[in-house]
Motif scaffolding. Sequence first.
Motif, PDB file in Angstrom:
ATOM      1  N   THR A   1       0.811  -1.167   0.016  1.00  0.00           N
ATOM      2  CA  THR A   1      -0.132   0.086   0.022  1.00  0.00           C
ATOM      3  C   THR A   1       0.929   1.247   0.039  1.00  0.00           C
ATOM      4  N   CYS A   2       2.148   1.345   0.572  1.00  0.00           N
ATOM      5  CA  CYS A   2       2.769   2.731   0.895  1.00  0.00           C
ATOM      6  C   CYS A   2       3.370   2.967  -0.462  1.00  0.00           C
ATOM      7  N   VAL A   3       3.413   2.228  -1.534  1.00  0.00           N
ATOM      8  CA  VAL A   3       4.019   2.852  -2.865  1.00  0.00           C
ATOM      9  C   VAL A   3       2.716   3.341  -3.513  1.00  0.00           C
ATOM     10  N   LEU A   4       1.613   3.491  -3.160  1.00  0.00           N
ATOM     11  CA  LEU A   4       0.373   3.830  -4.104  1.00  0.00           C
ATOM     12  C   LEU A   4      -0.006   5.180  -3.833  1.00  0.00           C
ATOM     13  N   PHE A   5       0.072   5.813  -2.604  1.00  0.00           N
ATOM     14  CA  PHE A   5      -0.674   6.849  -2.335  1.00  0.00           C
ATOM     15  C   PHE A   5       0.271   8.307  -2.274  1.00  0.00           C
ATOM     16  N   GLY A   6      -0.380   9.450  -2.516  1.00  0.00           N
ATOM     17  CA  GLY A   6       0.298  10.536  -2.405  1.00  0.00           C
ATOM     18  C   GLY A   6      -0.659  11.686  -1.907  1.00  0.00           C
ATOM     19  N   ASP A   7      -0.241  12.882  -1.631  1.00  0.00           N
ATOM     20  CA  ASP A   7      -1.002  14.114  -1.047  1.00  0.00           C
ATOM     21  C   ASP A   7      -1.257  15.095  -2.171  1.00  0.00           C
TER      22      ASP A   7
ATOM     23  N   ASP B   1     -21.871   0.297  -2.792  1.00  0.00           N
ATOM     24  CA  ASP B   1     -22.097  -1.076  -2.173  1.00  0.00           C
ATOM     25  C   ASP B   1     -21.201  -1.276  -1.121  1.00  0.00           C
ATOM     26  N   GLY B   2     -21.768  -1.362  -0.059  1.00  0.00           N
ATOM     27  CA  GLY B   2     -21.290  -1.822   1.357  1.00  0.00           C
ATOM     28  C   GLY B   2     -20.651  -3.152   1.477  1.00  0.00           C
ATOM     29  N   GLU B   3     -21.325  -4.101   0.320  1.00  0.00           N
ATOM     30  CA  GLU B   3     -21.010  -5.391   0.695  1.00  0.00           C
ATOM     31  C   GLU B   3     -19.465  -5.795   0.852  1.00  0.00           C
ATOM     32  N   PHE B   4     -18.577  -5.035   0.001  1.00  0.00           N
ATOM     33  CA  PHE B   4     -17.204  -5.179  -0.082  1.00  0.00           C
ATOM     34  C   PHE B   4     -16.240  -4.315   0.696  1.00  0.00           C
ATOM     35  N   ASP B   5     -16.679  -4.003   1.956  1.00  0.00           N
ATOM     36  CA  ASP B   5     -16.029  -2.847   2.874  1.00  0.00           C
ATOM     37  C   ASP B   5     -14.677  -3.650   3.354  1.00  0.00           C
TER      38      ASP B   5
ATOM     39  N   ARG C   1      -6.957  -5.406  -0.377  1.00  0.00           N
ATOM     40  CA  ARG C   1      -6.672  -6.584  -1.158  1.00  0.00           C
ATOM     41  C   ARG C   1      -6.864  -6.381  -2.343  1.00  0.00           C
ATOM     42  N   GLY C   2      -5.352  -6.076  -3.146  1.00  0.00           N
ATOM     43  CA  GLY C   2      -5.291  -5.531  -4.256  1.00  0.00           C
ATOM     44  C   GLY C   2      -5.965  -5.931  -5.394  1.00  0.00           C
ATOM     45  N   ASN C   3      -5.741  -7.374  -5.583  1.00  0.00           N
ATOM     46  CA  ASN C   3      -6.196  -8.252  -6.576  1.00  0.00           C
ATOM     47  C   ASN C   3      -7.762  -7.845  -6.625  1.00  0.00           C
ATOM     48  N   GLU C   4      -8.531  -8.031  -5.526  1.00  0.00           N
ATOM     49  CA  GLU C   4      -9.872  -8.083  -5.602  1.00  0.00           C
ATOM     50  C   GLU C   4     -10.455  -6.800  -5.815  1.00  0.00           C
ATOM     51  N   VAL C   5      -9.817  -5.660  -5.392  1.00  0.00           N
ATOM     52  CA  VAL C   5     -10.187  -4.655  -5.576  1.00  0.00           C
ATOM     53  C   VAL C   5     -10.389  -4.226  -7.103  1.00  0.00           C
TER      54      VAL C   5
ATOM     55  N   LEU D   1     -15.570  12.324 -16.318  1.00  0.00           N
ATOM     56  CA  LEU D   1     -14.769  12.358 -15.192  1.00  0.00           C
ATOM     57  C   LEU D   1     -15.417  10.988 -14.405  1.00  0.00           C
ATOM     58  N   GLU D   2     -14.577  10.152 -14.036  1.00  0.00           N
ATOM     59  CA  GLU D   2     -14.996   8.981 -13.289  1.00  0.00           C
ATOM     60  C   GLU D   2     -13.933   8.460 -12.087  1.00  0.00           C
ATOM     61  N   ALA D   3     -14.516   7.734 -11.378  1.00  0.00           N
ATOM     62  CA  ALA D   3     -13.740   7.315 -10.104  1.00  0.00           C
ATOM     63  C   ALA D   3     -14.198   6.186  -9.473  1.00  0.00           C
ATOM     64  N   PHE D   4     -13.509   5.474  -8.665  1.00  0.00           N
ATOM     65  CA  PHE D   4     -13.874   4.257  -7.931  1.00  0.00           C
ATOM     66  C   PHE D   4     -13.065   4.228  -6.567  1.00  0.00           C
ATOM     67  N   GLY D   5     -13.808   3.914  -5.560  1.00  0.00           N
ATOM     68  CA  GLY D   5     -13.125   3.937  -4.321  1.00  0.00           C
ATOM     69  C   GLY D   5     -13.631   3.014  -3.077  1.00  0.00           C
ATOM     70  N   ALA D   6     -13.165   3.006  -1.921  1.00  0.00           N
ATOM     71  CA  ALA D   6     -13.579   2.197  -0.819  1.00  0.00           C
ATOM     72  C   ALA D   6     -15.217   2.384  -0.647  1.00  0.00           C
ATOM     73  N   GLY D   7     -15.598   1.200  -0.030  1.00  0.00           N
ATOM     74  CA  GLY D   7     -16.973   1.306   0.179  1.00  0.00           C
ATOM     75  C   GLY D   7     -17.828   0.160  -0.136  1.00  0.00           C
ATOM     76  N   PHE D   8     -17.625  -0.399  -1.493  1.00  0.00           N
ATOM     77  CA  PHE D   8     -17.176   0.446  -2.617  1.00  0.00           C
ATOM     78  C   PHE D   8     -18.298   1.586  -2.975  1.00  0.00           C
ATOM     79  N   THR D   9     -17.550   2.700  -3.575  1.00  0.00           N
ATOM     80  CA  THR D   9     -18.287   3.695  -4.120  1.00  0.00           C
ATOM     81  C   THR D   9     -17.736   4.203  -5.700  1.00  0.00           C
ATOM     82  N   TRP D  10     -18.675   4.333  -6.273  1.00  0.00           N
ATOM     83  CA  TRP D  10     -18.116   4.687  -7.892  1.00  0.00           C
ATOM     84  C   TRP D  10     -19.209   5.784  -8.365  1.00  0.00           C
ATOM     85  N   GLY D  11     -18.673   6.569  -9.184  1.00  0.00           N
ATOM     86  CA  GLY D  11     -19.420   7.487  -9.937  1.00  0.00           C
ATOM     87  C   GLY D  11     -18.791   8.064 -11.173  1.00  0.00           C
ATOM     88  N   SER D  12     -19.612   8.816 -12.006  1.00  0.00           N
ATOM     89  CA  SER D  12     -19.100   9.521 -13.110  1.00  0.00           C
ATOM     90  C   SER D  12     -19.800  11.058 -13.152  1.00  0.00           C
TER      91      SER D  12
END
Length: 322
Positions: free
Chosen positions: A155-161, A184-188, A213-217, A306-317
């Motif tokens: 995880t530490c290699v992935l993120f920035g500010d 969809d909170g099923e994948f929390d 869990r990177g591969n599943e995400v 514009l589109e994004a996907f994130g923890a939750g899972f959440t996603w949108g455009s």
Amino acid sequence: MSRYARVIGTGGYLPEKVLTNAQISLMVDTSDSWIHERTGIKSRRIAADHESASSMAEIAARQAIDAAQIAPEDIDLIIVATGTPDRVYPSTGCLLQKRLGIKNGVAFDVQAACSGSIFGISIADQYIKSGAAQTVLVVGAEICSRIVDWTDRSTCVLFGDGAGAVLLQACEEAGVLSTHIHSDGEFDDLLYCPNPQAATEAGKDEAGYIAMRGNEVFKVAVNTLGRIVDETLEANAMDKASIDWLVPHQANIRIIAATAKKLKMSMEQVVVTLETQGNTSSASVLLAFNEAVRDGRIQRGQVVLLEAFGAGFTWGSALIRY
């Protein structure tokens, strides 16, 4: 008379400190080539000790205000998307409101992880269309470096500010064509950051660091973003060729490439900041949008997805005619 939301200004801020893959390889067992081949990232920015989500948000917001040529007091709604707020409360939105010297209006935070800025744009669009707001500031601001475990190489290699901002204002012609948000909170448990001070599960003793869990995400993200593309195009009765630019969440170059392929777009039509910024969570889409507006790639009248996907899972455009 119809009311629509139109983009009138953008802004962005990246901290001065650069952390390269080579420097990270001195901290954990990894390498520049390993990180770059799997993610597309070469470096990322790290906030200084004195910086916060609200301080970075202020710089990005003031850029957007200057670009729009309005006064801060013209803003009647502030939405800050962040997973790394200055405080539990008051909201980072209220802290930003204070920094900007705005006495009136409303300010609050949105927590939708990496999808936060898309959720913010969607909320802003509804406020403007309904007549509840005239000018809305949406900011994504994150200090991810403070919630990553710097001994966890996955995880530490992935993120920035960083922080990105967009100003939306009511107008008679459609700027924001449509927004689409989902969760969809099923994948929390696939991607989360614990709150050690609010642990409720018996015996739970977790540090407040990102766990993934990177591969599943990756698998869910690719499939989900493919569906949101179809949903957005169908809602606007558009074909893929109608989109001039794709501004994706900057998480992984393979996910970005898969979405571009879905749209039958060349990578020259995709705004990619990942290599030098990493994943800045809710800030990433707005940072990329701002960069492409300011360097002249995105021109007035062009259609931008514009589109994004994130923890939750959440996603949108958000489909925007800039």
